[in-house]
Each structure stands twice: as C-alpha cells, then as structure tokens.
Design an enzyme around this catalytic site. Structure first.
Site, PDB file in Angstrom:
ATOM      1  N   HIS A  89       1.223  -1.286  -0.046  1.00 44.64           N
ATOM      2  CA  HIS A  89      -0.392  -0.241   0.268  1.00 44.64           C
ATOM      3  C   HIS A  89       0.895   0.679  -0.191  1.00 44.64           C
ATOM      4  O   HIS A  89       0.356   2.243   1.004  1.00 44.64           O
ATOM      5  CB  HIS A  89      -1.396   0.076   1.372  1.00 44.64           C
ATOM      6  CG  HIS A  89      -2.195  -0.466   1.297  1.00 44.64           C
ATOM      7  ND1 HIS A  89      -2.811  -1.004  -0.176  1.00 44.64           N
ATOM      8  CD2 HIS A  89      -2.522  -1.300   1.799  1.00 44.64           C
ATOM      9  CE1 HIS A  89      -3.588  -1.767   0.784  1.00 44.64           C
ATOM     10  NE2 HIS A  89      -4.011  -3.053   1.544  1.00 44.64           N
ATOM     11  N   HIS A 131      -9.550   2.540   0.877  1.00 45.15           N
ATOM     12  CA  HIS A 131      -9.426   1.307   1.228  1.00 45.15           C
ATOM     13  C   HIS A 131     -10.600   1.557   2.478  1.00 45.15           C
ATOM     14  O   HIS A 131     -10.516   0.897   3.928  1.00 45.15           O
ATOM     15  CB  HIS A 131      -7.820   1.724   2.195  1.00 45.15           C
ATOM     16  CG  HIS A 131      -7.275  -0.506   2.234  1.00 45.15           C
ATOM     17  ND1 HIS A 131      -8.081  -1.097   3.262  1.00 45.15           N
ATOM     18  CD2 HIS A 131      -6.875  -1.062   1.605  1.00 45.15           C
ATOM     19  CE1 HIS A 131      -7.596  -1.631   3.695  1.00 45.15           C
ATOM     20  NE2 HIS A 131      -6.807  -2.233   2.548  1.00 45.15           N
ATOM     21  N   ASP A 175      -8.611 -12.398   1.261  1.00 46.32           N
ATOM     22  CA  ASP A 175      -7.682 -11.540   0.832  1.00 46.32           C
ATOM     23  C   ASP A 175      -7.128 -11.677  -0.196  1.00 46.32           C
ATOM     24  O   ASP A 175      -5.803 -11.538  -0.516  1.00 46.32           O
ATOM     25  CB  ASP A 175      -6.977 -11.661   2.417  1.00 46.32           C
ATOM     26  CG  ASP A 175      -5.667 -10.244   2.411  1.00 46.32           C
ATOM     27  OD1 ASP A 175      -6.078  -8.857   1.586  1.00 46.32           O
ATOM     28  OD2 ASP A 175      -4.551 -10.017   3.075  1.00 46.32           O
ATOM     29  N   GLU A 199     -11.354  -3.126  -3.055  1.00 47.18           N
ATOM     30  CA  GLU A 199     -10.951  -1.873  -3.322  1.00 47.18           C
ATOM     31  C   GLU A 199     -10.420  -2.585  -4.766  1.00 47.18           C
ATOM     32  O   GLU A 199      -9.803  -2.759  -4.853  1.00 47.18           O
ATOM     33  CB  GLU A 199      -9.536  -2.674  -2.312  1.00 47.18           C
ATOM     34  CG  GLU A 199      -9.566  -2.285  -1.451  1.00 47.18           C
ATOM     35  CD  GLU A 199      -8.083  -2.965  -0.503  1.00 47.18           C
ATOM     36  OE1 GLU A 199      -7.017  -3.053  -0.814  1.00 47.18           O
ATOM     37  OE2 GLU A 199      -8.983  -3.840   0.376  1.00 47.18           O
TER      38      GLU A 199
END
Length: 352
Positions: A108, A182, A252, A316
């Site tokens: 990120h 996010h 994830d 996202e």
C-alpha cells in the site's frame, strides 16, 4: 433537506500539524466524513429499511489512531495499492527498491504512503451534489518511487446516494501507479460481517503464495470458495478446507472482474439481510480486492465500536497486486505525457 459541507477540527499530530474533518451531507440525509489526513473516510451514515441511520464505516473519531494503529481504515492508498514482492521492481533496466512494510514485501505504498500524508482540500457544490477535491504532490524518491507524481482525488456525494471516487495523476518519470480507496464496511453497524450476502462479478481470481504474493496465474472460481457470482453469505465458505483461504486467513484476494467494454460497471453487491442495507461497488478497474477483516482482532476501538475479528470487509477497486513484476497482468506503469484516470463509485441502497 439541502446538501451541504461543513469543516471541523480532527485533532493534532505529534509534530503540531492540525487535521481537519469535512462532513458531506446529501439531500437524503446521507453523511460522509472525510479528513485531509490520508484522505480518510471516517464515517458513512446510511438508513436501514426502517429509516434508521447508522454509521457503516470502520474508523476513529480523532486523527491520532490513524497515524498509530489503523489498518488503513478508510484511507486513500498510493502510489501502488496492494503488495509488491520484496519491494523490488525493474524500470528502464534499473532495479528500484521500495521499503518493505509487510513481512518481506511492500504494501500500500509503504509506511509513509498516501494514507499518512496531508492532502490539500477544496470543497465544492454542484447542484445537489457535494464533494471534495484533494491534491498532493508525491516528490521524486518518496517511499522509493521515481518521479514527481501529481495526484488529484475527487470525492463526490450525489443525491442518488452514490459516493464517487475519481483519481487523476501525471508523472515526469516512469513510475508504477495503482490508486485505490480502502474503506471498511459493516452494513449492520455492529458485530461481524459473516452474514452479509456478497456478489462479485468475477469468473477468476489471482491465487497467492503463503506470503500473499500472486503466483501469476488466473484461477477460475468455479468449484471453489471464491465463487461469488451468485450471492451468498460471506461466512458460508470462509472456513472451508482450502489452501488459498488458509494463506489469507480468510478472503484477502484479488478478483478478476468480468468486463464488457469500458466505463464504470457493477463489480460487487453486498446485502445485509437484517437491516436491508445494500452496498454496490462499480468501477472502471480490472480487479477488486475482497478482504474479510481477517486481521482485525478486537484490539482496536473507535467511535464506541470494537473492531472484532471479521468486523468489517473491504472492496478495493484496483489493478492486480504485484503488477510491476507480473508481465501477464495489466500494467500499472505510468509514463511522462500519459494521464492516469480511473473512477469508482459506492452506491448505498435499501432492500425492503
């Protein structure tokens, strides 16, 4: 009710800088609160089927926890969302080393990514829509990335209960760019998200290794716990015996969206059956990272809300993780003279 924007204090950082909080209200009473620190969405208030408003967004009521403990709650992410293996990539034949902040990988945008910078903010009103234009110059070498990158993000809350997020960027050197938002959602406003019913319009996802770096393959969702083409509860398969779920501690993963032409298309839809709240995410991006809050553990509390295991989910919109090192993935390289443009929207609805 008339749409409006107000500004208030959001606290002071240890270095003395003061953060602001902007409250956007649309004609239907929907409320979205956004800070100039990290471009963070701190609150989203939407009604249930009985007209009762609740905050459905995980976050804090002061700036300091976003600096200290936040797992990217509500933040703008950049320069490059998601993971880059070992923080390494090759540009113009030269090795670029980015800081590693997720085990041995870069995540990120690094520890000082866009989630921890102050953005210049200009509020605006367009008819019954209200919004903010955020701008930031990421200097050449910031977090190891080459080139000066000038970024603009527009948040717009419309009378159709849509929250648009529009990104624009230009650079003076070749650099990877993969911007996203996010936000963590819990449409019930409390508890976990395992009973939320999710649809993702994706026939494939990008499987990962044990450190959550993509293998480079596209794996069909058919016959796996990753098949959300027909809506079902997030928790219905999350404990299945599956190597990919084991690697992520749950979901994830990046889903490869089914795209028909260009433009902003429905990518995911979530229904919370008790409240009737519905969230739709539409995007121009080729992928979406679905994260089921696996690393939340009850140690964080904000706005009177304890963030328990799987107490929120993220959708996202993005290009694929580790794209600079995966030649078969859509490229995230931005070159001088090009413009990075992408937009997504989150739509808040109610089922009776």
């Amino acid at each position: 009710m008339q749409a409006n924007i107000t500004r208030s204090d959001f606290g002071t950082l240890p270095d003395g800088r003061r953060a602001s909080l902007y409250t956007l209200v649309n004609p239907n009473g929907l409320i979205v609160k956004i800070s100039d620190f990290g471009g963070v969405i701190t609150e989203i208030h939407t009604p249930d089927r009985h007209g009762k408003f609740s905050d459905i967004n995980l976050g804090f009521d002061h700036v300091l926890p976003y600096l200290e403990d936040s797992p990217y709650f509500g933040a703008l992410i950049g320069r490059h969302g998601n993971r880059i293996a070992k923080g390494r990539l090759v540009l113009n034949g030269q090795l670029v080393q980015l800081p590693v902040n997720n085990g041995e990988h870069h995540l990120h945008g690094g520890p000082g990514g866009f989630h921890r910078v102050f953005w210049q903010v200009e509020p605006f009103e367009r008819g019954d829509s209200v919004g903010l234009t955020l701008s930031y110059r990421s200097a050449d070498g910031e977090q190891g990335y080459p080139g000066n990158l000038d970024v603009t993000v527009v948040y717009e809350l419309t009378p159709a209960n849509e929250l648009w997020v529009r990104f624009h960027a230009v650079t003076d050197k070749v650099t990877p760019v993969n911007l996203t938002q996010h936000a963590y959602f819990n449409l019930a406003g409390k508890g976990d998200i395992l009973g939320h019913r999710l649809m993702i319009d994706a026939d494939a996802f990008t499987p990962v290794d044990s450190t959550l770096i993509p293998t480079g393959r596209l794996q069909p969702v058919e016959g796996t716990p990753f098949d959300f083409r027909a809506p079902h509860a997030i928790g219905s398969r999350i404990l299945a015996q599956d190597q990919q779920l084991a690697y992520g501690g749950g979901y994830d993963h990046n889903f490869v969206l089914n795209k028909t032409g260009s433009g902003c298309q429905l990518a995911a839809r979530v229904v919370e059956p008790v409240s009737g709240r519905v969230l739709e995410m539409h995007t121009e991006e080729p992928g979406v990272q679905f994260y089921s809050g696996n690393f939340l553990d009850g140690s964080l509390t904000g706005k009177g809300w304890n963030y328990r295991h799987r107490g929120g989910f993220c959708l996202e919109p993005q290009h694929f993780p580790d794209a600079p090192n995966q030649p078969t993935f859509p490229s995230t390289l931005l070159r001088p003279g090009q413009e990075y443009r992408t937009q997504s929207k989150f739509v808040f609805l109610v089922e009776q």
